[in-house]
Design an enzyme around this catalytic site. Structure first.
Site, PDB file in Angstrom:
ATOM      1  N   HIS A  18       0.839  -1.205   0.000  1.00 30.01           N
ATOM      2  CA  HIS A  18       0.000   0.000   0.000  1.00 30.01           C
ATOM      3  C   HIS A  18       0.875   1.257   0.000  1.00 30.01           C
ATOM      4  CE1 HIS A  18      -3.007  -2.794   2.169  1.00 30.01           C
ATOM      5  NE2 HIS A  18      -3.465  -2.618   0.965  1.00 30.01           N
ATOM      6  N   LYS A  42     -16.650  -6.935   5.724  1.00 32.22           N
ATOM      7  CA  LYS A  42     -15.608  -7.389   6.654  1.00 32.22           C
ATOM      8  C   LYS A  42     -15.834  -6.645   7.963  1.00 32.22           C
ATOM      9  CE  LYS A  42     -12.290  -7.390   2.797  1.00 32.22           C
ATOM     10  NZ  LYS A  42     -11.147  -6.621   2.276  1.00 32.22           N
ATOM     11  N   ARG A  92      -2.462  -6.171  -8.264  1.00 38.03           N
ATOM     12  CA  ARG A  92      -1.416  -7.179  -8.087  1.00 38.03           C
ATOM     13  C   ARG A  92      -1.477  -8.276  -9.133  1.00 38.03           C
ATOM     14  NH1 ARG A  92      -3.059  -8.146  -1.982  1.00 38.03           N
ATOM     15  NH2 ARG A  92      -4.982  -7.579  -3.026  1.00 38.03           N
ATOM     16  N   SER A 130      -2.962  -8.512   2.792  1.00 42.06           N
ATOM     17  CA  SER A 130      -3.364  -8.218   4.176  1.00 42.06           C
ATOM     18  C   SER A 130      -3.954  -9.435   4.883  1.00 42.06           C
ATOM     19  CB  SER A 130      -4.383  -7.072   4.212  1.00 42.06           C
ATOM     20  OG  SER A 130      -3.785  -5.874   3.787  1.00 42.06           O
TER      21      SER A 130
HETATM   22  P1  ADP Z   1     -10.003  -3.727   0.013  1.00 42.85           P
HETATM   23  O1  ADP Z   1     -10.534  -3.974   1.367  1.00 42.85           O
HETATM   24  O2  ADP Z   1     -10.719  -2.662  -0.753  1.00 42.85           O
HETATM   25  O3  ADP Z   1      -9.711  -4.957  -0.807  1.00 42.85           O
HETATM   26  P2  ADP Z   1      -7.239  -3.467   0.714  1.00 42.85           P
HETATM   27  O4  ADP Z   1      -6.963  -2.769   1.982  1.00 42.85           O
HETATM   28  O5  ADP Z   1      -7.012  -4.936   0.691  1.00 42.85           O
HETATM   29  O6  ADP Z   1      -8.645  -3.033   0.270  1.00 42.85           O
HETATM   30  O7  ADP Z   1      -6.397  -2.827  -0.476  1.00 42.85           O
HETATM   31  C1  ADP Z   1      -6.580  -1.503  -0.912  1.00 42.85           C
HETATM   32  C2  ADP Z   1      -5.960  -1.310  -2.291  1.00 42.85           C
HETATM   33  O8  ADP Z   1      -4.578  -1.642  -2.234  1.00 42.85           O
HETATM   34  C3  ADP Z   1      -6.533  -2.173  -3.384  1.00 42.85           C
HETATM   35  O9  ADP Z   1      -6.512  -1.454  -4.592  1.00 42.85           O
HETATM   36  C4  ADP Z   1      -5.595  -3.329  -3.466  1.00 42.85           C
HETATM   37  O10 ADP Z   1      -5.593  -3.928  -4.754  1.00 42.85           O
HETATM   38  C5  ADP Z   1      -4.299  -2.620  -3.210  1.00 42.85           C
HETATM   39  N1  ADP Z   1      -3.265  -3.513  -2.679  1.00 42.85           N
HETATM   40  C6  ADP Z   1      -3.390  -4.459  -1.718  1.00 42.85           C
HETATM   41  N2  ADP Z   1      -2.218  -5.088  -1.469  1.00 42.85           N
HETATM   42  C7  ADP Z   1      -1.330  -4.524  -2.332  1.00 42.85           C
HETATM   43  C8  ADP Z   1       0.065  -4.755  -2.607  1.00 42.85           C
HETATM   44  N3  ADP Z   1       0.758  -5.701  -1.970  1.00 42.85           N
HETATM   45  N4  ADP Z   1       0.643  -3.983  -3.529  1.00 42.85           N
HETATM   46  C9  ADP Z   1      -0.061  -3.038  -4.178  1.00 42.85           C
HETATM   47  N5  ADP Z   1      -1.367  -2.791  -4.004  1.00 42.85           N
HETATM   48  C10 ADP Z   1      -1.989  -3.517  -3.087  1.00 42.85           C
END
Ligand code: ADP
Length: 151
Positions: A18, A42, A92, A130
């Protein structure tokens, strides 16, 4: 006019993946609002939202153009209220693409001024996920190398 983007997500937890998207977004946008959502699907977070907001704020404390907020409404509505016309997301893999593709269409229908912008993940951060970090942490594994702050 300044270009304001929101970077929405659950960030449970906020990872180095992120962080990479936000830092790369700085070359595109004047201001980035990291929007930590209370996701209806969630409902039980693993990391408390207040803790995560504080950790994200600490991570970007030397960047005045990056701010952190929580929200519990439609992302499209939250963007409009904050004069954000760009929605920043990371991609990703093809699973992310399938999901992001439909959500971007819906968000644009909800708010025609909102343009989604996708950055392809830097390869070294692509495996960071995550939900896997939550599992490792739950069973006392070391997750520090995946996070841009100490827990
Ligand atoms: P959500 O709950 O909306 O899925 P996340 O907190 O998992 O949100 O992720 C927010 C954003 O960050 C999304 O666009 C996701 O694709 C991106 N993201 C998650 N992990 C990574 C990573 N390792 N590298 C780049 N972008 C990521």
């Amino acid at each position: 006019m300044s270009r304001i983007a929101i970077f929405p997500g659950s960030f449970d937890p906020f990872t180095k993946g992120h962080e990479d998207i936000v830092l790369r977004g700085l070359s595109l946008f004047d201001e980035i609002i990291i929007a930590v959502g209370y996701n209806s699907t969630k409902s039980q977070r693993y990391f408390p939202i207040e803790l995560m907001v504080q950790k994200i704020k600490d991570t970007f404390k030397s960047y005045p153009q990056i701010s952190v907020q929580t929200y519990a409404e439609l992302t499209a509505t939250f963007a409009k209220k904050n004069n954000a016309t760009y929605l920043l997301r990371g991609l990703r893999n093809t699973t992310d693409f399938e999901y992001e593709n439909s959500i971007a269409q819906i968000n644009r229908n909800l708010n025609m001024e909102l343009e989604s912008v996708f950055l392809i993940t830097s390869p070294k951060f692509a495996p960071i996920n995550s939900s896997i970090i939550r599992e490792v942490h739950r069973y006392k594994g070391d997750v520090s190398e995946y996070l841009p702050y100490t827990l």
